[in-house]
Write a protein that holds these residues in place. Sequence first.
Motif, PDB file in Angstrom:
ATOM      1  N   THR A 139       0.869  -1.255   0.054  1.00 47.49           N
ATOM      2  CA  THR A 139      -0.132   0.169  -0.099  1.00 47.49           C
ATOM      3  C   THR A 139       0.922   1.212   0.238  1.00 47.49           C
ATOM      4  OG1 THR A 139      -1.769  -1.244   1.288  1.00 47.49           O
ATOM      5  CG2 THR A 139      -1.660   1.226   1.216  1.00 47.49           C
ATOM      6  N   SER A 179      -7.777   7.842   0.223  1.00 41.27           N
ATOM      7  CA  SER A 179      -7.962   6.296   0.116  1.00 41.27           C
ATOM      8  C   SER A 179      -8.590   5.915   1.282  1.00 41.27           C
ATOM      9  CB  SER A 179      -6.855   5.748  -0.063  1.00 41.27           C
ATOM     10  OG  SER A 179      -6.845   4.322  -0.266  1.00 41.27           O
ATOM     11  N   ASN A 183     -12.379   4.150   1.150  1.00 45.11           N
ATOM     12  CA  ASN A 183     -12.692   2.868   1.860  1.00 45.11           C
ATOM     13  C   ASN A 183     -13.951   2.785   2.584  1.00 45.11           C
ATOM     14  OD1 ASN A 183     -10.989   0.475   1.372  1.00 45.11           O
ATOM     15  ND2 ASN A 183      -9.802   2.144   0.726  1.00 45.11           N
ATOM     16  N   ASN A 187     -17.743   1.898   0.921  1.00 47.49           N
ATOM     17  CA  ASN A 187     -17.252   0.634   0.852  1.00 47.49           C
ATOM     18  C   ASN A 187     -18.328  -0.419   0.143  1.00 47.49           C
ATOM     19  OD1 ASN A 187     -16.371  -1.837   2.247  1.00 47.49           O
ATOM     20  ND2 ASN A 187     -18.222  -2.098   3.035  1.00 47.49           N
ATOM     21  N   LEU A 190     -17.364  -0.303  -3.647  1.00 43.33           N
ATOM     22  CA  LEU A 190     -16.002  -1.080  -4.171  1.00 43.33           C
ATOM     23  C   LEU A 190     -16.000  -2.010  -5.189  1.00 43.33           C
ATOM     24  CD1 LEU A 190     -14.088  -1.218  -0.424  1.00 43.33           C
ATOM     25  CD2 LEU A 190     -13.993   0.554  -2.141  1.00 43.33           C
ATOM     26  N   ILE A 341      -6.894   2.416  -3.602  1.00 43.00           N
ATOM     27  CA  ILE A 341      -8.010   1.981  -2.659  1.00 43.00           C
ATOM     28  C   ILE A 341      -8.043   0.627  -2.526  1.00 43.00           C
ATOM     29  CG2 ILE A 341     -10.669   1.950  -3.047  1.00 43.00           C
ATOM     30  CD1 ILE A 341     -10.185   4.529  -4.726  1.00 43.00           C
ATOM     31  N   THR A 345      -7.785  -1.347   1.030  1.00 38.47           N
ATOM     32  CA  THR A 345      -8.951  -2.228   1.292  1.00 38.47           C
ATOM     33  C   THR A 345      -8.323  -3.601   1.857  1.00 38.47           C
ATOM     34  OG1 THR A 345     -10.300  -1.251  -0.372  1.00 38.47           O
ATOM     35  CG2 THR A 345     -10.821  -3.509   0.477  1.00 38.47           C
ATOM     36  N   SER A 348      -6.415  -3.214   5.136  1.00 37.98           N
ATOM     37  CA  SER A 348      -7.118  -3.204   6.334  1.00 37.98           C
ATOM     38  C   SER A 348      -7.709  -4.447   6.720  1.00 37.98           C
ATOM     39  CB  SER A 348      -7.943  -2.219   6.064  1.00 37.98           C
ATOM     40  OG  SER A 348      -8.973  -2.685   5.029  1.00 37.98           O
ATOM     41  N   VAL A 375     -17.148  -1.856   7.946  1.00 32.18           N
ATOM     42  CA  VAL A 375     -15.648  -2.265   7.793  1.00 32.18           C
ATOM     43  C   VAL A 375     -15.132  -2.343   9.075  1.00 32.18           C
ATOM     44  CG1 VAL A 375     -15.849  -1.069   5.532  1.00 32.18           C
ATOM     45  CG2 VAL A 375     -15.351   0.342   7.420  1.00 32.18           C
ATOM     46  N   LEU A 380      -8.661  -0.166   9.446  1.00 28.47           N
ATOM     47  CA  LEU A 380      -8.511   0.626   8.378  1.00 28.47           C
ATOM     48  C   LEU A 380      -7.467   1.958   8.810  1.00 28.47           C
ATOM     49  CD1 LEU A 380      -9.202   1.271   5.394  1.00 28.47           C
ATOM     50  CD2 LEU A 380     -11.288   2.581   6.300  1.00 28.47           C
TER      51      LEU A 380
END
Length: 514
Positions: A139, A179, A183, A187, A190, A341, A345, A348, A375, A380
């Motif tokens: 990331t 980002s 997220n 969500n 996505l 992104i 995701t 996390s 989430v 995250l």
Amino acid sequence: MDDKPKDKESTGYIADPSASDTSVTNQLEQMGYKSEMKRNLGMISVLGLSFAIMAVPFGTSTTLNIALTDGGPVTILYGWIFVSLVSLGMAASLAEICSVYPTSGGVYYWSAMLSTPKYSAFASYLTGWLGTVGNWTVTASITFGGSQLILAAATLFNEEYVPTPWQTCLVYWGALICSLLINLFFNRHLDKLNTVCLYWTAASIIIVLLSMAEERNSAAYAFGGFDASASGWPEAWAWFVGLLQAAYTLTGYGMVAALCEEVKEPAREVPRAMVLSVAAAAITGLVYLLPINFVLRDIPDLLAVASLQPMPLLYKLVTRSSGAALGLLILILGVWFFATIGSLTAASRCTWAFSRDGGIPGSQWWKVVNPRYGVPLNSLILSTVVCGLLGLIYLGSSAAFNAFTGVATICLGCSYAFPVFCSLARRRKMVRDAPFSLGKFGYFINILTVIWIIFSIVLFCMPTAIPVTPPTMNYASVVFAGFSTIAGLWYVISARKYYKGPTVSAVRRESYSE
């Protein structure tokens, strides 16, 4: 509970790839977890996510300087072909295991299940940390590379402009925050973003190809040009060091396992997405990189750019227009948008899954799924903060991006190799009935995977060029050692007392004589 008879060499659990939502939930409970995430993803969405994380046009563009330093066209083309073939084998090896244990725990859960009971907890802990750090650094590297490209765009119109480290870090941190917000608040969309990524990438490549200059290099140069003088390494070794361009790009497929618990039929769809995404990426890379070889300009000039990102300058030289170069760069940055992104995701979810079994300090915070947003919000945020702190390395070394790419490739590679090695050590008995089976080729593919990853650990700790100075050192080994030290100390001080690996209810491995 699964009452199916088991012999001493049985895995104790084989996922049913055609199971209904209720059955999938029950199977997850048999693996020791309750269903907390909404299952709203299909194979195309997972394929799109994996493809987005690999982000071929973006990944190969941001690491172009590595291949140019270590060989040029030959490294770019044949390095891509070689690593693509190896990556297909690696992805297939993981897909086979994933089809047996389709849980968001991914590699650390697989290592626990495939190792012997005596070493299960430690194998799980080690692999979990490697996988988590790999997700974080992927990331970081994706987000950082795009931040460099954004600032490099300014040099298309002002050649005197040299981005400062602080400016790069500020853009990097801003991209991470954006980002995170996407997220969090988008969500539920996505899956659509991941699907759009497939079409955006295809369209971007087509437009770039159509925009290439009429002035082209000879086929002899495009297919056989090799110059490693800028690296200082012997030619053969320089080619191997240059493989980092391809290996870094083709490394994110295993990260999608962290989304198994958000997929409707994970035992079927996630393994297929892993392998198909690598195959699609391999073809995409060839289509994108071969024309690049035909329009390469003077390599020393490309390597001399202050931003360390030669692709914007190449676009400008090819199109003879700053505006056209910016247009092409925007297409690549669009791919980057999806990649940042998707990578956050996956990072996390990986952090959340490992925290469920107490693998990370403060796990009670990171394992919580926020009921409002659906989430793991704390995970995250943690993933974003860790990536943000990694950006500080750039303030001390211009080679920070190479450190991110190297350590991401090393950590993810190690986390992929460990469950495959455990499966080999037990003569593949645990995956013999896998829904996604490698059959008679399993031993060969698994052995190739392990050998390549062991070699790549050494390879990607090497500096891109020698002699080495503090600013140009490859800090991958330092970052890797730093995270390994933290994980090791935490295990000795605390984790070894309570960490028992994944909580398992009906999924039991039969003990066998050592």
